[in-house]
Enzyme design. Structure first.
Site, short mmCIF file in Angstrom:
data_model
loop_
_atom_site.label_atom_id
_atom_site.label_comp_id
_atom_site.label_asym_id
_atom_site.label_seq_id
_atom_site.Cartn_x
_atom_site.Cartn_y
_atom_site.Cartn_z
N ARG A 15 0.81 -0.95 0.15
CA ARG A 15 0.06 0.00 0.07
C ARG A 15 0.71 1.30 -0.02
O ARG A 15 0.10 2.43 -0.17
CB ARG A 15 -0.93 0.01 1.24
CG ARG A 15 -1.91 -1.15 1.15
CD ARG A 15 -2.84 -1.07 2.42
NE ARG A 15 -3.41 0.30 2.95
CZ ARG A 15 -3.68 0.40 4.18
NH1 ARG A 15 -3.69 -0.80 5.13
NH2 ARG A 15 -4.08 1.61 4.49
N THR A 81 3.36 -13.82 11.05
CA THR A 81 4.16 -13.33 11.88
C THR A 81 4.82 -14.33 12.93
O THR A 81 6.03 -13.84 13.46
CB THR A 81 3.19 -12.18 12.96
OG1 THR A 81 2.19 -12.89 13.16
CG2 THR A 81 3.02 -10.98 12.13
N TYR A 103 7.52 -4.19 15.94
CA TYR A 103 7.57 -4.07 14.68
C TYR A 103 8.13 -3.05 14.10
O TYR A 103 7.99 -1.68 14.60
CB TYR A 103 6.05 -4.22 14.37
CG TYR A 103 5.12 -5.43 14.70
CD1 TYR A 103 5.22 -6.60 13.70
CD2 TYR A 103 4.82 -5.55 16.18
CE1 TYR A 103 4.30 -7.45 14.24
CE2 TYR A 103 4.28 -6.96 16.50
CZ TYR A 103 4.20 -7.88 15.64
OH TYR A 103 3.59 -9.00 15.92
N ASP A 105 7.46 -1.03 11.63
CA ASP A 105 6.48 -0.21 11.08
C ASP A 105 5.65 0.39 11.98
O ASP A 105 4.56 1.22 11.68
CB ASP A 105 5.56 -0.86 9.99
CG ASP A 105 4.78 -1.95 10.42
OD1 ASP A 105 4.86 -2.13 11.44
OD2 ASP A 105 3.90 -2.17 9.43
N GLU A 154 -7.87 -12.57 15.20
CA GLU A 154 -7.90 -11.98 14.16
C GLU A 154 -9.20 -11.66 13.24
O GLU A 154 -10.15 -12.27 13.51
CB GLU A 154 -7.05 -12.57 12.84
CG GLU A 154 -5.76 -12.74 13.13
CD GLU A 154 -4.83 -11.57 13.53
OE1 GLU A 154 -5.13 -10.69 13.00
OE2 GLU A 154 -4.06 -11.72 14.48
N ALA A 362 30.20 40.79 4.49
CA ALA A 362 29.19 40.50 3.33
C ALA A 362 29.98 39.81 2.05
O ALA A 362 30.97 40.78 1.67
CB ALA A 362 28.28 41.63 3.14
N ASN A 368 36.81 26.45 -1.54
CA ASN A 368 37.48 25.36 -0.93
C ASN A 368 37.63 23.99 -1.82
O ASN A 368 38.15 23.07 -1.46
CB ASN A 368 36.79 24.97 0.32
CG ASN A 368 35.10 24.74 0.03
OD1 ASN A 368 34.56 25.31 -0.94
ND2 ASN A 368 34.39 23.86 0.82
#
Length: 449
Positions: A15, A81, A103, A105, A154, A362, A368
């Site tokens: 997704r 899992t 986890y 995420d 679930e 200024a 460099n």
């Protein structure tokens, strides 16, 4: 009780609509994986195991960059899992203690919450992190039997009555290492998805007479990132928390909603951060410093009493000592600016050392880079660099030395000396008027045609 962490980071994250592994997407300038690992570090784990899968090499590299001591294992087949946790077993061989499964995420679980889970292990063989969801959606549900956890269901396998429950499963679980892997070894994939669910260890534990308990956290801690919209929400949640934390710690944010912090930003009390300031990674701002509006800081250190901006950019390696002034449209990179020095306008100071109380005019540029190598510029204490000076590195400007405005400095300037390095001016009397008259006449002639 010694603790180990198993951090699941194998998912593809379809997704996200991305070619990158989900856990490598960033919040506050750091991968989601880094946030999850940082939360676990509060428990001072003796071992941390990261389980990779999709883009395993890239995730492995990121994990080792975050913590070179972690063990990284791969879940070659994504079978759920429970199967993912099982892949960590060889890396925990010989370990005796508790294991907490996190986890990659889910970046915002607080260290205090994990500490509460570790403490709850004294009463329960298995401890699950739950939350009351305002909109339970498709979360797994925690089915309680009084004060004990009976099972986790679930959504796809839940009854209508179970779907009506609001106590939801975060997925985070803690158990004794030996018990955890014994229960995982007994998992079945006889479910709607045909996967080995880690959540089923609760039912297995209860069936064996082992107790299971729940620690409940705020729903915001369990925010998971599964889409770009979730990623944006995670960024917003991090920034809101970071801003509130800064204010609580005595930092003044004049327009908090416009300031953006990085994962590791450190700001001392009584610092003032004006509107529209962005912090990249690895920034420390000491107490009493002021960062003025529209400045961008990354990889730098700003000491007490320094003032930066507005519209300034500090790049990696910028070190500002106390009471330094860095003004508008100034960029500093890999440079050390000593106490009381001033770089107030329109200048670039890179790969340089600026002595105490030096004044940089200024339009000054440290030249460099020769196209291949970087070279350093040294500016001594109390030196005065005239406006529009080009300092062609490697070069040293001595203490109390001065450069004339418009100079190109290519050789060292001794202490106390004045250096002039500009073309000789010539004046042509009357030429400007004659030239302009001729050009205007030519313009009128062309119009006539």
């Amino acid at each position: 009780m010694p603790t180990a962490l198993i951090l699941l980071a194998a998912g593809q994250g379809n997704r996200m609509m991305s070619d990158r592994a989900k856990v490598l997407h960033e919040v506050a300038g750091a991968p989601l994986l880094a946030h999850a690992m940082a939360a676990g570090r509060a428990l001072d784990p003796v071992r941390t195991v990261v389980v990779t899968g999709h883009q395993a090499d890239a995730v492995r590299a990121a994990a080792l960059d975050i913590d070179p001591e972690v063990a990284v294992v791969e879940q070659a087949e994504r079978l759920g899992t429970g199967h993912a946790v099982a892949q960590a077993r060889p890396a925990l061989d010989g370990f005796s203690g508790d294991v907490i499964v996190l986890y990659g995420d889910t970046p915002f679980i607080r260290p205090e919450t994990l500490e509460a889970m570790a403490a709850a292990r004294a009463q329960h063989a298995v401890v699950v992190l739950g939350f009351h969801a305002a909109d339970p959606k498709r979360y797994g549900r925690l089915v309680m039997a009084g004060e004990a956890l009976d099972r986790i269901v679930e959504y796809n396998d839940a009854t209508e009555a179970e779907r009506a429950l609001t106590l939801c499963n975060s997925g985070v679980i803690a158990a004794d290492c030996a018990t955890l892997f014994e229960l995982i070894g007994a998992l079945s994939n006889d479910n709607a998805a045909g996967e080995y669910y880690l959540t089923d260890v609760v039912g297995l534990a209860c069936a064996r007479g082992l107790s299971a308990g729940v620690v409940i956290c705020d729903e915001a801690e369990t925010l998971g990132v599964n889409s770009r919209a979730d990623l944006a929400a995670a960024e917003a949640a991090f920034q809101a928390r970071a801003r509130a934390g800064a204010l609580d710690n005595g930092v003044t944010l004049t327009a908090p909603e416009t300031v953006f912090f990085a994962f590791d930003t450190v700001i001392g009390r009584d610092a003032v951060i004006e509107p529209n300031v962005i912090f990249g990674s690895d920034v420390t701002v000491e107490s009493g410093a002021r960062i003025r509006a529209f400045s961008h800081l990354e990889g730098c250190h700003v000491s007490r009493g320094a003032v930066v901006g507005p519209f300034a950019r500090l790049r990696p390696g910028a070190e500002l000592a106390e009471d330094v002034r860095v003004g508008n449209f100034v960029e500093i990179k890999n440079a050390q600016v000593a106490e009381g020095a001033k770089v107030n306008h329109l200048s670039y100071i890179g790969d340089a050392t600026v002595g105490e109380h030096a004044n940089i005019g200024a339009g000054t540029i440290t030249c460099n880079y020769d196209g291949v190598f970087k070279h350093r510029t040294e500016i001594g204490a109390h030196a005065f660099i005239g406006s529009d000076t080009m300092l062609v590195a490697p070069v040293r400007i001595g203490a109390h030395a001065m450069t004339a405005s418009g100079s190109v400095i290519t050789t060292n300037v001794p202490d106390d000396a004045l250096a002039l390095g500009r073309a000789r001016q010539e004046v042509k009397p009357g030429l400007a008027r004659r030239l302009m008259d001729r050009l205007r006449a030519e313009k009128a002639k062309r119009k006539g045609h």
